[in-house]
Design a protein around this motif. Structure first.
Motif, PDB file in Angstrom:
ATOM      1  N   GLY A   1      -1.201 -76.424 -76.933  1.00  0.00           N
ATOM      2  CA  GLY A   1      -1.301 -74.988 -77.125  1.00  0.00           C
ATOM      3  C   GLY A   1      -0.989 -74.547 -78.544  1.00  0.00           C
ATOM      4  N   THR A   2      -0.963 -75.489 -79.482  1.00  0.00           N
ATOM      5  CA  THR A   2      -0.576 -75.157 -80.865  1.00  0.00           C
ATOM      6  C   THR A   2      -1.780 -75.112 -81.808  1.00  0.00           C
ATOM      7  OG1 THR A   2      -0.215 -77.484 -81.403  1.00  0.00           O
ATOM      8  CG2 THR A   2       1.685 -76.262 -80.601  1.00  0.00           C
ATOM      9  N   VAL A   3      -2.967 -75.473 -81.306  1.00  0.00           N
ATOM     10  CA  VAL A   3      -4.123 -75.559 -82.205  1.00  0.00           C
ATOM     11  C   VAL A   3      -5.152 -74.492 -81.872  1.00  0.00           C
ATOM     12  CG1 VAL A   3      -3.849 -78.021 -82.682  1.00  0.00           C
ATOM     13  CG2 VAL A   3      -5.221 -77.312 -80.720  1.00  0.00           C
ATOM     14  N   ALA A   4      -5.899 -74.078 -82.878  1.00  0.00           N
ATOM     15  CA  ALA A   4      -6.978 -73.112 -82.683  1.00  0.00           C
ATOM     16  C   ALA A   4      -8.305 -73.843 -82.796  1.00  0.00           C
ATOM     17  CB  ALA A   4      -6.883 -72.014 -83.735  1.00  0.00           C
ATOM     18  N   GLY A   5      -9.113 -73.736 -81.775  1.00  0.00           N
ATOM     19  CA  GLY A   5     -10.413 -74.409 -81.795  1.00  0.00           C
ATOM     20  C   GLY A   5     -10.402 -75.664 -80.953  1.00  0.00           C
ATOM     21  N   LYS A   6     -11.449 -76.471 -81.126  1.00  0.00           N
ATOM     22  CA  LYS A   6     -11.651 -77.627 -80.268  1.00  0.00           C
ATOM     23  C   LYS A   6     -11.192 -78.918 -80.930  1.00  0.00           C
ATOM     24  CE  LYS A   6     -14.561 -79.381 -76.740  1.00  0.00           C
ATOM     25  NZ  LYS A   6     -15.668 -79.083 -75.833  1.00  0.00           N
ATOM     26  N   VAL A   7     -10.539 -79.752 -80.153  1.00  0.00           N
ATOM     27  CA  VAL A   7     -10.170 -81.087 -80.613  1.00  0.00           C
ATOM     28  C   VAL A   7     -11.371 -81.997 -80.356  1.00  0.00           C
ATOM     29  CG1 VAL A   7      -8.599 -83.043 -80.333  1.00  0.00           C
ATOM     30  CG2 VAL A   7      -7.734 -80.689 -80.149  1.00  0.00           C
ATOM     31  N   VAL A   8     -11.910 -82.549 -81.453  1.00  0.00           N
ATOM     32  CA  VAL A   8     -13.126 -83.354 -81.388  1.00  0.00           C
ATOM     33  C   VAL A   8     -12.786 -84.839 -81.512  1.00  0.00           C
ATOM     34  CG1 VAL A   8     -15.281 -83.883 -82.630  1.00  0.00           C
ATOM     35  CG2 VAL A   8     -14.604 -81.504 -82.279  1.00  0.00           C
TER      36      VAL A   8
ATOM     37  N   ASN B   1      -8.391 -66.435 -78.029  1.00  0.00           N
ATOM     38  CA  ASN B   1      -8.308 -67.482 -79.039  1.00  0.00           C
ATOM     39  C   ASN B   1      -8.704 -68.857 -78.489  1.00  0.00           C
ATOM     40  OD1 ASN B   1      -7.355 -68.359 -81.738  1.00  0.00           O
ATOM     41  ND2 ASN B   1      -5.985 -69.609 -80.500  1.00  0.00           N
ATOM     42  N   GLY B   2      -8.953 -68.940 -77.196  1.00  0.00           N
ATOM     43  CA  GLY B   2      -9.229 -70.233 -76.556  1.00  0.00           C
ATOM     44  C   GLY B   2     -10.612 -70.765 -76.880  1.00  0.00           C
ATOM     45  N   GLY B   3     -10.924 -71.921 -76.316  1.00  0.00           N
ATOM     46  CA  GLY B   3     -12.208 -72.568 -76.582  1.00  0.00           C
ATOM     47  C   GLY B   3     -13.381 -71.689 -76.194  1.00  0.00           C
TER      48      GLY B   3
ATOM     49  N   VAL C   1     -13.193 -76.250 -85.378  1.00  0.00           N
ATOM     50  CA  VAL C   1     -12.734 -77.608 -85.058  1.00  0.00           C
ATOM     51  C   VAL C   1     -11.250 -77.661 -85.376  1.00  0.00           C
ATOM     52  CG1 VAL C   1     -12.964 -80.056 -85.586  1.00  0.00           C
ATOM     53  CG2 VAL C   1     -15.004 -78.592 -85.558  1.00  0.00           C
ATOM     54  N   ALA C   2     -10.428 -77.846 -84.350  1.00  0.00           N
ATOM     55  CA  ALA C   2      -8.971 -77.868 -84.540  1.00  0.00           C
ATOM     56  C   ALA C   2      -8.533 -79.164 -85.208  1.00  0.00           C
ATOM     57  CB  ALA C   2      -8.268 -77.716 -83.198  1.00  0.00           C
TER      58      ALA C   2
END
Length: 345
Positions: free
Chosen positions: A335-342, A157-159, A316-317
């Protein structure tokens, strides 16, 4: 040539090994392009694992403080210096820079700017620069996975992991992926067999799913668990180690976990058992600069095409303004978000 005179340069500075709140905002004048260079007005950059390690002073190639972090970026070319190729101004490009991306404007060598195809927005492209190239190269250049093979992806599930499982499925491979239970439904929807690394014995479960072993394991965790990854390989299989996430919060030498891992990889490769271990680093071979740039451009172009074809989807998280980099880093590390923090300048 667009004028950048009315604009202001905004950068995020990492002054030392600080908590995210210790990041500073610096303002100044927009830089100019030298010979063969371009000025890119950044539209999207992101928070990757590298910045999380740099903030702790634990990145393997740690730059000296203070510096502007930002591993990769996507933006529009605003100005070109003498000798830069014609027609770049006004085009959207992506670049892998290691540091310097958390800024409103960045100067690049034109040769490092990879065109982003029409129809891919800046945020989607940003999620694919370092993560997409890493996934593509590990799958196709390092492990050379083929249709019909079975692979194990840790942190599916990681980046990187989320792109890797999609590219592996697009290549016709069977995929087993580790993730927390709340991500299992999404993984199943992508054709991945999920395993819960928190509640299940991963090695036992993978052996039950692939009694003959797996053809490749992609392991970003490092640490003692890497031994399990090696033991799960089928004859002829490849272990691709690409990080030491298990040691993120350790104190002491930042080099030691990597050196230990490299030593283990070297030892395993010396054994006559028909299996291979590789330590993947996106910057390998960068001293042969022309070959490195050509490979990066080719592979990132393949990733963008896979994105455009729908073989992979960008996740995109969250999108935050550049000036809220501290909040973005907290979110990425939670560790609570899925995808990338932009981050958007």
């Amino acid at each position: 040539m667009h004028s950048t005179e009315t604009e202001e340069l905004v950068e995020v500075v990492l002054p030392g090994a600080v908590e995210p709140e210790g990041l500073r905002i610096r303002r100044g004048t927009v830089p100019t392009a030298g010979p063969g260079q371009v000025v890119v007005r950044v539209e999207a950059t992101g928070v990757s694992f590298a910045e999380q390690q740099m903030r702790r002073g634990r990145y393997f190639h740690q730059p000296p403080f203070p510096f502007v972090p930002g591993y990769d970026l996507v933006g529009t070319v605003r100005a070109a210096g003498p000798g830069a190729p014609e027609g770049l101004v006004g085009t959207r490009v992506a670049a892998l820079v290691k540091v310097g991306g958390w800024a409103s404007h960045v100067v690049l060598d034109a040769a490092d700017a990879v065109p982003v195809p029409e129809g891919i927005d800046a945020d989607a492209a940003e999620t694919m620069v370092v993560n997409g190239v890493t996934a593509w190269q590990m799958l196709h250049r390092t492990a050379r996975v083929r249709a019909g093979q079975t692979v194990l992806v840790l942190g599916a599930n990681g980046g990187v992991g989320s792109v890797l499982v999609q590219l592996a499925r697009a290549a016709g491979a069977e995929v087993i992926g580790t993730a927390s239970a709340r991500h299992h439904e999404a993984l199943r929807a992508r054709g991945v067999t999920p395993v819960d690394h928190r509640t299940e014995d991963v090695a036992a479960r993978v052996r039950a799913l692939a009694p003959g072993g797996v053809d490749a394991v992609f392991d970003h965790v490092g640490g003692p668990g890497i031994v399990d990854s090696w033991r799960l390989l089928a004859p002829g299989g490849t272990l691709v180690a690409y990080g030491t996430a298990s040691t993120r919060d350790d104190k002491g030498s930042k080099q030691w976990p990597v050196i230990k891992l490299l030593a283990r990889v070297w030892l395993w490769n010396a054994l006559p058992n028909g299996r291979r271990a590789r330590f993947y680093n996106v910057w390998a071979g960068h001293r042969r600069v022309d070959a490195f740039r050509a490979r990066l451009r080719a592979d990132l172009t393949e990733v963008f095409e896979a994105l455009r074809a729908g073989d992979i989807t960008a996740r995109v998280a969250a999108r935050l303004p550049l000036t809220e980099a501290a909040e973005a880093m907290r979110l990425a590390e939670s560790g609570t978000v899925a995808g990338k923090v932009v981050l958007r300048p």
